[in-house]
Design an enzyme around this catalytic site. Structure first.
Site, short mmCIF file in Angstrom:
data_model
loop_
_atom_site.label_atom_id
_atom_site.label_comp_id
_atom_site.label_asym_id
_atom_site.label_seq_id
_atom_site.Cartn_x
_atom_site.Cartn_y
_atom_site.Cartn_z
N ASP A 17 0.84 -1.19 0.00
CA ASP A 17 0.00 0.00 0.00
C ASP A 17 0.88 1.25 0.00
O ASP A 17 1.65 1.47 0.95
CB ASP A 17 -0.89 -0.01 1.25
N ASP A 18 0.82 2.04 -1.07
CA ASP A 18 1.56 3.30 -1.16
C ASP A 18 3.07 3.12 -1.32
O ASP A 18 3.83 4.06 -1.09
CB ASP A 18 1.31 4.19 0.07
N CYS A 59 -5.85 4.41 -3.90
CA CYS A 59 -6.08 3.00 -3.57
C CYS A 59 -7.44 2.45 -4.00
O CYS A 59 -7.51 1.40 -4.65
CB CYS A 59 -5.85 2.76 -2.09
N LYS A 85 -6.01 -5.42 3.63
CA LYS A 85 -6.83 -4.26 3.28
C LYS A 85 -7.82 -4.59 2.17
O LYS A 85 -7.49 -5.25 1.20
CB LYS A 85 -5.90 -3.13 2.83
N HIS A 96 -10.98 -1.95 1.34
CA HIS A 96 -11.23 -0.57 0.89
C HIS A 96 -12.09 -0.52 -0.37
O HIS A 96 -11.90 0.33 -1.24
CB HIS A 96 -9.91 0.18 0.67
N HIS A 127 1.31 2.33 4.34
CA HIS A 127 0.44 3.50 4.46
C HIS A 127 0.64 4.13 5.84
O HIS A 127 0.93 3.44 6.82
CB HIS A 127 -1.02 3.06 4.30
N ASP A 129 -0.07 -0.75 -5.06
CA ASP A 129 -1.32 -0.29 -5.67
C ASP A 129 -1.16 1.01 -6.46
O ASP A 129 -1.93 1.29 -7.36
CB ASP A 129 -2.44 -0.16 -4.64
N HIS A 130 -0.14 1.80 -6.13
CA HIS A 130 0.19 3.03 -6.86
C HIS A 130 1.49 3.57 -6.30
O HIS A 130 2.14 2.91 -5.48
CB HIS A 130 -0.94 4.08 -6.74
N LYS A 132 1.71 9.61 -5.58
CA LYS A 132 0.33 9.24 -5.26
C LYS A 132 -0.63 10.41 -5.52
O LYS A 132 -0.34 11.55 -5.17
CB LYS A 132 0.25 8.81 -3.80
#
Length: 608
Positions: free
Chosen positions: A61-62, A101, A160, A162, A316, A368-369, A393
Site C-alpha cells: 500500500d503506497d 487506492c 486491506k 477498501h 500507508h 497499488d500506486h 500518489k
C-alpha cells in the site's frame, strides 16, 4: 484452449522437433542426450502447468517503485522481495490504473478501468471515506476471486479491502469481500489512517475538520457573547432565542463530531469474514495477526488449489512498526516499515516453501500506486520514493503516481532473473489469473487487461497494450501509446497538477494533488514525451522539436475517441451521497453507538 491442453499440444510438438534434431545428428549418443534433455525441459514445464497452480498475490500500500532493492534502492533492505525478482521476472513498466487506492484496487480486482463501473470520482473524494458509506465495488462486477471460485479454488483475502461494506442496510454486505468471490476474509474493510493511532494528527478530511472546528468555535463564541450581553443588560434578546441558538450550535457540533470525532472506532476495525474482531484495532499486534492468518490459510489449503490475496496495510501512514524493526533502517520510520513488510513477505514465502508448494505456485508482488510525496511530519518524510519518475500518489498522469513495482515468479514455468521492459498493467493480473485457473473472463463487458503469460514465458516479445489511459478520478489526464513498429513509447498529458510551492514536484500545500479546478493546468497542445528516451518526463516535445508531433497527437486523439465510445453511464459509487458517513450502515460489534470489542483473545473460531 485451457492451460493443460495447450501444454500437452506444445509438449507433443516439441517432442517431434527434438526427435528430428536427434535424427539429423545420426542418433549419436551425445545428440540423444541433448535432444532428450531439451524434451524433458519442455515437458517438465508443461507438466508443471497441467494442474491448476496455487496463486499468491502480494500487494503493498503506497509503496514507491524506488523503495525496494531490485528496483535500484541500495539503502532500504528488501531481501525477500529481491529474492522473488531474482527467481522470477521483474516488470519495469508496470502501470496502475489509478493513482489512489480505492479505484486502483478495483481495477486490479476486475481487470477494468474504474470509470467503467462508477469507481472514478468527479468530485474531490476519490477514495471511500467510511466503512459506513454506501458506495463500493458494484455487485455486478466479477472479480478474479469469483472466477476462480467457480473453478474449484479456495479463495482468501488477508489485509486491506477498501472497496466498501454495505449498500442500503446494515449487514447487507453487498460490497463485502465474501460477496465478491472470497471464501475467507481477515483484515480491514477500510484502510489505515493516522486516525487509527492515538496522538497522531487526523488524516481523514483534515481540511474539512479544521473548518468545522473553526465554525463550531465561532458559533460557541457568538452564543457566549449573547448570553453575557443578556446577563449584563446589553441585549434584550429573550432567553428562548438564546436557548435556540445554543441548541442549534450544539446540534451542529454533534452532527459532525459524531462522525469525525470517532474515526478510530468507525473506520479502524478488523473483521474475520462478517464478524468484527477488533473495534478499534490494536495496531501493535496487527502485523503479527495478518502474518499469522496468511500462513494459516496456506497451511489449511496446501492441498489446493488456492488463491490467496495478501493486501498489506504497510506502508500507508501512520506507518505503525513493531519494536523489532524500529530504528533499524537508514530511512527513519518509513524505511523501518518497508523492511517490516519485506520480512512479512519472507515469512509468507517460507510458508509456501515449507509446504512444498514453491514450484506449483504463481507468485506476484506489486504496489497499488506510487508513493505519497506529501506525507511528511515536520522534516521527516513519511511517504515513498518513486525513483527517477516525476510525481507520486494522487497524480493521474505523471509516472511517479502510477508506475509501480511488478514481480512474478513460478519456478519451472517462468524464467528466472528476467527483466521485461514492456508496458503492463495491474489490470493484466485479472485475465492472467483467469487463464491460470482454467476460467474465462466475462464476455459481456470490456476487459482492459491482457493475459501476461505469453509475454512472461517469452512466447511473445511485445505487450498487447497499444494505448493505456491515465485517469485522475473521472478526468482523463494522460495517454500512453506503445508504437510497436518503432518501439517508441509516447505519452501525451492533457492535464497536469499545479505543484505547490511552484516547482516543488508535489502538492505540499494541499496534501494531495487535485484532478480538476484551479489546482490543475490544461495543455493545448498536450505535453508530449518520448518515455523510451525520457522516462523522467523532463523534456516535453513540440512541433518544432518533433517532426511527427501532429501525426502522433492525431493517432492518440483517435484512440481517445474510440475508448470513450466504449464507456457507458453508470451509477457513481463515489458520489457525495455514497461516501458520507451513514450511522445506520456503521459496522458495530456492540449496540450502536457503543461499538467496542476485542475478540482476538479467543483462539477458537471457524475458518475454512
Amino acid at each position: 484452449m485451457g492451460v493443460a491442453q495447450e501444454c500437452y499440444t506444445t509438449c507433443t510438438k516439441e517432442k517431434g522437433k527434438y526427435w528430428e534434431t536427434f535424427s539429423s545428428y545420426g542418433r549419436s549418443y551425445l545428440a540423444t542426450l541433448l535432444a532428450f534433455g531439451l524434451f524433458l525441459q519442455t515437458c517438465g514445464m508443461s507438466a508443471a502447468m497441467e494442474s491448476k497452480p496455487n496463486i499468491l498475490l502480494l500487494m503493498a500500500d503506497d509503496l514507491g517503485i524506488g523503495d525496494i532493492g531490485c528496483y535500484g534502492n541500495h539503502t532500504i533492505r528488501t531481501p525477500n522481495i529481491d529474492r522473488l525478482a531474482k527467481e522470477g521476472i521483474k516488470l519495469t513498466q508496470h502501470i496502475a490504473a489509478a493513482p489512489l487506492c480505492t479505484p486502483s484496487r478495483a481495477a486490479f480486482l476486475t481487470g477494468r478501468y474504474p470509470i467503467r463501473y462508477g469507481m472514478a470520482s468527479d468530485n474531490r473524494y476519490r477514495a471511500l471515506q467510511w466503512n459506513a458509506g454506501s458506495g463500493g465495488l458494484p455487485v455486478n462486477e466479477t472479480t478474479f476471486a469469483k472466477l476462480l471460485q467457480k473453478q474449484g479454488y479456495t479463495t482468501g483475502l488477508i489485509g486491506k479491502w477498501h472497496q466498501g461494506v454495505n449498500c442500503e442496510s446494515l449487514n447487507d454486505y453487498c460490497h463485502h469481500p465474501l460477496n465478491h468471490g472470497f471464501d475467507y476474509f481477515y483484515g480491514m474493510p477500510f484502510t489505515l489512517l493516522n486516525n487509527c493511532q492515538k496522538n497522531k494528527l487526523p488524516e481523514l478530511d483534515a481540511a474539512l475538520q479544521a473548518k468545522l472546528w473553526f465554525y463550531t468555535q465561532v458559533i460557541a463564541l457568538a452564543v457566549l457573547t449573547v448570553i453575557t450581553g443578556k446577563i449584563v443588560g446589553l441585549f434584550s434578546t429573550s432567553w428562548k432565542i438564546v436557548t435556540c441558538m445554543a441548541l442549534a450550535g450544539f446540534l451542529f457540533f454533534t452532527l459532525w463530531f459524531s462522525s469525525y470525532g470517532f474515526v478510530q472506532y468507525w473506520n479502524c476495525i478488523l473483521m474475520r469474514n462478517y464478524d468484527i474482531t477488533e473495534q478499534p484495532m490494536k495496531l501493535e499486534r496487527t502485523a503479527s495477526l495478518m502474518l499469522k492468518e496468511a500462513v494459516s490459510f496456506i497451511e489449511r489449503n496446501k492441498h489446493g488449489p488456492f488463491l490467496l490475496f495478501v493486501s498489506f496495510l504497510h506502508v500507508h501512514t501512520p506507518l505503525y512498526t513493531t519494536e523489532k524493526f524500529l530504528g533499524k533502517s537508514r530511512h527513519g520510520i518509513y524505511g523501518d516499515n518497508v523492511e517490516e513488510m519485506d520480512w512479512m513477505v519472507g515469512n509468507i514465502l517460507d510458508a509456501i516453501d515449507k509446504e512444498g508448494l514453491k514450484n506449483s505456485t504463481f507468485t506476484y508482488f506489486a504496489s497499488d500506486h506510487g508513493g505519497q510525496l506529501e506525507a511528511q511530519e515536520g522534516e521527516v518524510q513519511l511517504g515513498g520514493w518513486n525513483g527517477i519518475y516525476k510525481g507520486g500518489k494522487g497524480m493521474g498522469g505523471w509516472e511517479g503516481g502510477i508506475r509501480v513495482p511488478g514481480v512474478c515468479r513460478w519456478p519451472g514455468v517462468l524464467p528466472a532473473e528476467t527483466v521485461i521492459d514492456e508496458p503492463t498493467s495491474l489490470m493484466d493480473i485479472y485475465p492472467t489469473v483467469a487463464y491460470l485457473g482454467g476460467g474465462t473472463v466475462p464476455q459481456d463487458r470490456v476487459i482492459d487487461g491482457h493475459n501476461l503469460m505469453p509475454l512472461l514465458q517469452g512466447r511473445v516479445h511485445q505487450s498487447e497494450h497499444q494505448f493505456i489511459f491515465h485517469y485522475c478520478g473521472s478526468y482523463l489526464h494522460a495517454v500512453r501509446w506503445h508504437q510497436k513498429d518503432s518501439g517508441i513509447l509516447w505519452k501525451a498529458h492533457y492535464v497536469t497538477p499545479k505543484f505547490h510551492p511552484e516547482g516543488a514536484g508535489a502538492c505540499y500545500g494541499r496534501g494531495i494533488c487535485p484532478c480538476f479546478g484551479e489546482g490543475v493546468t490544461h495543455h493545448d497542445p498536450p505535453l508530449l514525451f518520448d518515455l523510451s528516451q525520457d522516462p523522467s518526463e523532463t523534456n516535453p516535445l513540440s512541433p518544432g522539436t518533433e517532426p511527427l508531433f501532429d501525426t502522433i497527437m492525431s493517432r492518440i486523439e483517435k484512440a481517445v475517441t474510440e475508448h470513450r465510445r466504449t464507456l457507458t453511464p453508470v451509477p457513481q459509487q463515489l458520489s457525495l451521497y455514497n461516501i458520507i458517513w451513514k450511522p445506520w450502515l456503521q459496522p458495530c460489534c456492540g449496540t450502536f453507538p457503543f461499538c467496542w470489542c476485542d475478540k482476538e483473545g479467543d483462539s477458537a473460531h471457524d475458518s475454512k
